[in-house]
Design a protein around this motif. Structure first.
Motif, PDB file in Angstrom:
ATOM      1  N   HIS A 171      35.161   3.507 -22.368  1.00 45.21           N
ATOM      2  CA  HIS A 171      36.583   3.291 -22.651  1.00 45.21           C
ATOM      3  C   HIS A 171      36.759   2.284 -23.786  1.00 45.21           C
ATOM      4  O   HIS A 171      37.537   2.505 -24.729  1.00 45.21           O
ATOM      5  N   LEU A 172      35.999   1.198 -23.735  1.00 49.32           N
ATOM      6  CA  LEU A 172      36.111   0.167 -24.774  1.00 49.32           C
ATOM      7  C   LEU A 172      35.553   0.666 -26.110  1.00 49.32           C
ATOM      8  O   LEU A 172      36.131   0.390 -27.175  1.00 49.32           O
ATOM      9  N   LEU A 173      34.451   1.382 -26.066  1.00 46.02           N
ATOM     10  CA  LEU A 173      33.882   1.926 -27.297  1.00 46.02           C
ATOM     11  C   LEU A 173      34.835   2.935 -27.942  1.00 46.02           C
ATOM     12  O   LEU A 173      34.985   2.975 -29.166  1.00 46.02           O
ATOM     13  N   GLU A 174      35.483   3.748 -27.132  1.00 44.42           N
ATOM     14  CA  GLU A 174      36.432   4.728 -27.663  1.00 44.42           C
ATOM     15  C   GLU A 174      37.649   4.054 -28.290  1.00 44.42           C
ATOM     16  O   GLU A 174      38.308   4.637 -29.159  1.00 44.42           O
ATOM     17  N   LEU A 175      37.941   2.836 -27.860  1.00 48.71           N
ATOM     18  CA  LEU A 175      39.039   2.079 -28.467  1.00 48.71           C
ATOM     19  C   LEU A 175      38.610   1.387 -29.755  1.00 48.71           C
ATOM     20  O   LEU A 175      39.421   0.712 -30.394  1.00 48.71           O
ATOM     21  N   GLY A 176      37.344   1.540 -30.123  1.00 49.75           N
ATOM     22  CA  GLY A 176      36.865   0.985 -31.384  1.00 49.75           C
ATOM     23  C   GLY A 176      36.134  -0.337 -31.265  1.00 49.75           C
ATOM     24  O   GLY A 176      35.725  -0.916 -32.282  1.00 49.75           O
ATOM     25  N   HIS A 177      35.923  -0.827 -30.057  1.00 51.06           N
ATOM     26  CA  HIS A 177      35.211  -2.096 -29.875  1.00 51.06           C
ATOM     27  C   HIS A 177      33.707  -1.855 -29.970  1.00 51.06           C
ATOM     28  O   HIS A 177      33.176  -0.930 -29.345  1.00 51.06           O
ATOM     29  N   THR A 178      33.039  -2.652 -30.750  1.00 53.86           N
ATOM     30  CA  THR A 178      31.587  -2.548 -30.876  1.00 53.86           C
ATOM     31  C   THR A 178      30.878  -3.826 -30.439  1.00 53.86           C
ATOM     32  O   THR A 178      29.661  -3.815 -30.251  1.00 53.86           O
TER      33      THR A 178
END
Length: 339
Positions: A171-178
């Protein structure tokens, strides 16, 4: 098909009927090799031992839990009470976190009231304690949300912690968080390891290297979550999102963010684990991974009832119930400006 008898078990194991009786009644003075042969014969023959007439069902299940103060524990106990009523039991709850708690004294109380079965919810139980309970009581024993490495002899009920870790991190990766921080519980708890493995697996799926320096292990408490979040947020290159090992640690992340003047979710996205009532009390409400605590409690009590009716010997049942992601207001696209 005729029901298997003690004689059938003895013949299959190559031992005498009295030896089978000794093993099934938990008596000592039987070698480990002989015990293993008998128990294997019990499993393969389908033998079902009747509950001894000297120990009739009294309609009690004991729940031993190491703390009652957290929202997670309150939901679990409430679920266990409903489950006990559903399966024809009354529930006796004991907290092992009490200063005066003594395991041997508790076992003595269990024996006096002739409880029908036990559900253990212990974040710090070690195998010696569990073995002591098994050897002294000889009643169905189910571990709920078990810690440590699984003992295949015992029945356990848990949740899909690895998948929950995958969903939270995805979910966080899909929001652009790396740059995603991970704040787990104690390193020696299996659920922490499983959630962290899910965290790593999600990174691998996205082809993104996780940063080991953003990983911390805590105590599943608010103050521990705050302390470790402050360590992460004090860095020159802080994470833009944090996956906390449970909702209490996530609440600690909120406190740390407030101290730093960091806005959730505008500056920092946060995901918890459990979906306890606390999630809706936080501002903004917490995105979290839901454990089906009511269903887990029901399955634990059901297994006690089932083992009373159809004893299986030491071959335990493992039940894992699905976790789900509940998206609320604590996560947002990385880099989005507030309206």
């Amino acid at each position: 098909m005729a029901r298997a008898t003690l004689a059938d078990v003895a013949a299959a194991a190559g031992v005498s009927v009295p030896t089978v009786s000794k093993v099934l009644s938990g008596k000592k003075h039987v070698s480990a090799a002989t015990r293993d042969k008998v128990l294997q014969a019990v499993r393969t023959s389908g033998y079902e031992a009747p509950r001894p007439p000297s120990t009739p069902r009294v309609g009690l299940v004991d729940l031993l839990i190491d703390g009652l103060g957290s929202p997670w524990a309150q939901v679990l106990v409430s679920g266990a009470e409903k489950a006990a009523a559903r399966w024809g039991f009354s529930l006796v709850v004991t907290s092992s976190a009490r200063p005066d708690f003594d395991l041997r004294r508790w076992i003595g109380m269990i024996r006096k009231r002739n409880t029908d079965g036990i559900v253990l919810v212990l974040s710090r139980a070690d195998q010696r304690e569990i073995t002591a309970i098994e050897e002294l009581l000889h009643v169905p024993l189910v571990l709920l949300d078990p810690v440590g490495q699984r003992d295949p002899r015992l029945s356990t009920v848990g949740a899909t912690n690895w998948l929950g870790g995958v969903m939270a991190t995805t979910h966080l990766l899909e929001l652009g968080h790396t740059r995603i921080g991970f704040i787990g519980g104690p390193l020696d708890t299996q659920c922490t390891l499983d959630r962290y493995e899910g965290y790593l697996a999600a990174h691998r799926t996205f082809g993104i290297d996780s940063d080991p320096s953003l990983t911390r292990y805590g105590d599943f408490l608010v103050r521990g979550g705050k302390k470790l979040a402050l360590e992460l947020l004090d860095r020159d290159d802080p994470p833009t999102a944090i996956f906390a090992g449970n909702d209490l640690e996530a609440a600690g992340v909120y406190q740390a963010a407030t101290e730093h003047g960091i806005r959730i979710p505008d500056d920092l996205s946060v995901v918890g684990f459990d979906d306890s009532p606390l999630c809706e009390m936080l501002s903004p409400p917490l995105t979290t991974v839901r454990q089906p605590l009511d269903d887990m409690a029901n399955e634990a009590v059901r297994l006690v009832s089932e083992e009373l009716t159809h004893p299986r010997g030491p071959a335990g049942t493992r039940i894992e119930l699905a976790t789900t992601l509940v998206v609320r207001g604590s996560t947002a696209l990385f880099g989005d400006e507030p309206a």
